[in-house]
Write an enzyme that holds these catalytic residues in place. Structure first.
Site, mmCIF file in Angstrom:
data_model
loop_
_atom_site.group_PDB
_atom_site.id
_atom_site.type_symbol
_atom_site.label_atom_id
_atom_site.label_comp_id
_atom_site.label_asym_id
_atom_site.label_seq_id
_atom_site.Cartn_x
_atom_site.Cartn_y
_atom_site.Cartn_z
ATOM 1 N N ARG A 180 0.841 -1.206 0.000
ATOM 2 C CA ARG A 180 0.000 0.000 0.000
ATOM 3 C C ARG A 180 0.876 1.256 0.000
ATOM 4 N NH1 ARG A 180 -5.407 -0.983 -0.451
ATOM 5 N NH2 ARG A 180 -6.202 -2.795 0.663
ATOM 6 N N GLY B 257 -6.219 -0.261 -7.858
ATOM 7 C CA GLY B 257 -7.514 0.373 -7.653
ATOM 8 C C GLY B 257 -7.407 1.892 -7.688
ATOM 9 N N ILE C 184 -11.741 -5.832 -6.077
ATOM 10 C CA ILE C 184 -12.986 -6.569 -5.863
ATOM 11 C C ILE C 184 -14.141 -5.585 -5.642
ATOM 12 C CG2 ILE C 184 -11.897 -8.638 -4.892
ATOM 13 C CD1 ILE C 184 -12.903 -7.622 -2.086
ATOM 14 N N ASP C 185 -13.815 -4.339 -5.229
ATOM 15 C CA ASP C 185 -14.860 -3.372 -4.855
ATOM 16 C C ASP C 185 -15.658 -2.836 -6.059
ATOM 17 O OD1 ASP C 185 -13.729 -3.714 -2.375
ATOM 18 O OD2 ASP C 185 -12.626 -1.824 -2.402
ATOM 19 N N ARG D 45 -33.212 -17.817 13.059
ATOM 20 C CA ARG D 45 -32.414 -16.653 13.434
ATOM 21 C C ARG D 45 -32.412 -15.595 12.347
ATOM 22 N NH1 ARG D 45 -27.155 -20.060 15.453
ATOM 23 N NH2 ARG D 45 -27.879 -20.422 17.571
ATOM 24 N N MET E 91 -17.331 -6.973 2.025
ATOM 25 C CA MET E 91 -16.353 -5.934 1.691
ATOM 26 C C MET E 91 -16.893 -4.982 0.633
ATOM 27 S SD MET E 91 -12.552 -7.534 1.643
ATOM 28 C CE MET E 91 -11.581 -7.620 3.142
ATOM 29 N N ARG F 23 -27.212 -13.463 14.547
ATOM 30 C CA ARG F 23 -25.790 -13.813 14.462
ATOM 31 C C ARG F 23 -25.125 -13.036 13.330
ATOM 32 N NH1 ARG F 23 -26.926 -15.911 18.580
ATOM 33 N NH2 ARG F 23 -26.519 -18.048 19.291
ATOM 34 N N TYR G 169 -11.389 -11.486 4.170
ATOM 35 C CA TYR G 169 -10.430 -11.637 3.062
ATOM 36 C C TYR G 169 -10.698 -12.848 2.180
ATOM 37 C CZ TYR G 169 -8.118 -7.844 5.345
ATOM 38 O OH TYR G 169 -7.862 -6.617 5.884
ATOM 39 N N ARG H 183 -11.476 -11.989 -1.375
ATOM 40 C CA ARG H 183 -10.509 -11.619 -2.424
ATOM 41 C C ARG H 183 -9.400 -12.649 -2.597
ATOM 42 N NH1 ARG H 183 -7.956 -6.317 0.642
ATOM 43 N NH2 ARG H 183 -5.901 -7.222 0.640
#
Ligand code: F6P
Length: 336
Positions: free
Chosen positions: A71, A107, A131-132, A167, A174, A255, A261, A264
């Protein structure tokens, strides 16, 4: 020509397929190809490997990136930085390596850095990856389809436990500040409530929807939450916050699941392999035409390119009037 390829930012399925696409097509054009290791860090520390026909073989289906990633944002100063002018050093190292162009797979952050490097006089081409699915200027990014497949399978597998135990199952997906993964996987997985960052929600409406389902005799509910929704709480993840509000407001047993992760990781879907290969080969075409300062894009399934200067600093969000939202509302899906 001699070109360098790097991958930067979060990894995602399809990066290797892209490296292969760019590299193989570039070699066909007679170019020499090197892989820069660990994103922009590799250009600060001269970390690179030659890429040839042999090293580019057998990587199409591999997840992650054979080049590594980081990064590192050379234009952002951070505490403890020992290099005074990182962009200048990157430029010098590209010259030392005799690179005619740098191909940046990444990205939004990476495309912004690529645009800034181009402004500083470096020949650059960007390829959108995340992936976004939130890179501005392209209809789609590779990695997204695989992430949606994984997230959908996760939702599918929640239905049985939700049903057996009666439930409410909350699943946090993500997507950073964009809701593409939550929207697509939410629809594909039959989410009863889908909360995405682009649409403000009212907790009372969410709870009322869940109680209403319960009153109608529906034994369970699935609530899909984009990780970037506003909760007003920095110390608690979105999914956990929503689950807590649901239990408090409805007394229904609830729940939370966070696939994280896993979304991805692993091998890219066939669809992502195709997008990655097409985008990679198209980048080599741009290189051959010396059309620098541009990002590869797909518009209406056609390959094209857009100026990096237009992409930099923008995010592609889900439009509030997106057709899938309208259609989902028609079948009763609650967006809060
Ligand atoms: O951009 C991809 C992504 O997985 C986002 O969905 C998520 O918010 C972020 O990266 C996580 O970043 P990191 O890898 O730094 O934890």
């Amino acid at each position: 020509m001699k070109i360098g390829i790097l991958s930067a930012g979060g990894d995602c399925p399809g990066i290797n397929a892209t490296i292969r696409g760019v590299g193989k097509a570039a070699i066909t054009y007679g170019m020499e190809v090197v892989g820069i290791l660990d994103g922009f860090s590799g250009l600060l520390f001269n970390d690179y490997v030659p890429l040839d026909e042999r090293s580019l073989s057998g990587i199409l289906t591999l997840g992650g990136t054979i080049l590594g990633t980081s990064r590192e944002k050379p234009f952002k100063k951070k505490e403890g930085d020992v290099i005074a002018d990182k962009p200048q050093l990157i430029k010098q190292n590209c010259e030392k390596l005799a690179l005619d162009c740098l191909v940046c797979i990444g990205g939004n952050g990476t495309q912004k850095t690529a645009a800034q490097l181009f402004e500083r006089g470096l020949n650059v081409i960007g390829i959108p990856k995340t992936i976004d699915n939130d890179v501005w200027g392209t209809d789609v990014t590779f990695g997204f389809d695989t992430a949606v497949n994984i997230a959908t399978e996760a939702i599918d597998r929640l239905h049985s436990t939700a049903n057996s135990h009666k439930r409410v199952m909350v699943i946090e997906l993500m997507g950073h500040h964009a809701g593409w993964i939550a929207l697509y996987a939410g629809l594909a997985g039959g989410g009863d409530v889908i909360l995405i960052p682009e649409i403000p929600y009212d907790m009372n409406r969410v709870n009322e929807e869940l109680l209403d389902r319960s009153r109608k005799g529906k034994p369970y509910s699935i609530v899909v939450v984009g990780e970037g929704i506003k909760t007003g709480r920095k110390d608690e993840p979105a999914g956990a916050y929503i689950a807590r509000q649901i239990e408090k407001g409805t007394k229904l047993e609830t729940r939370v699941t966070v696939p994280g992760y896993m979304q991805r990781g692993g091998s890219p879907s066939p669809c992502d392999r195709i997008i990655a290969t097409r985008m990679g080969a198209y980048a080599a075409l741009l290189l051959n035409k010396r059309e620098f300062g541009r990002m590869v894009a797909i518009h209406n399934n056609e390959l094209t390119s857009v100026p990096l200067s237009e992409v930099a600093g923008k995010t592609r969000f889900v439009p509030q009037d997106f057709y899938l939202i309208k259609q989902a509302k028609k079948i009763g899906t609650c967006f809060g």
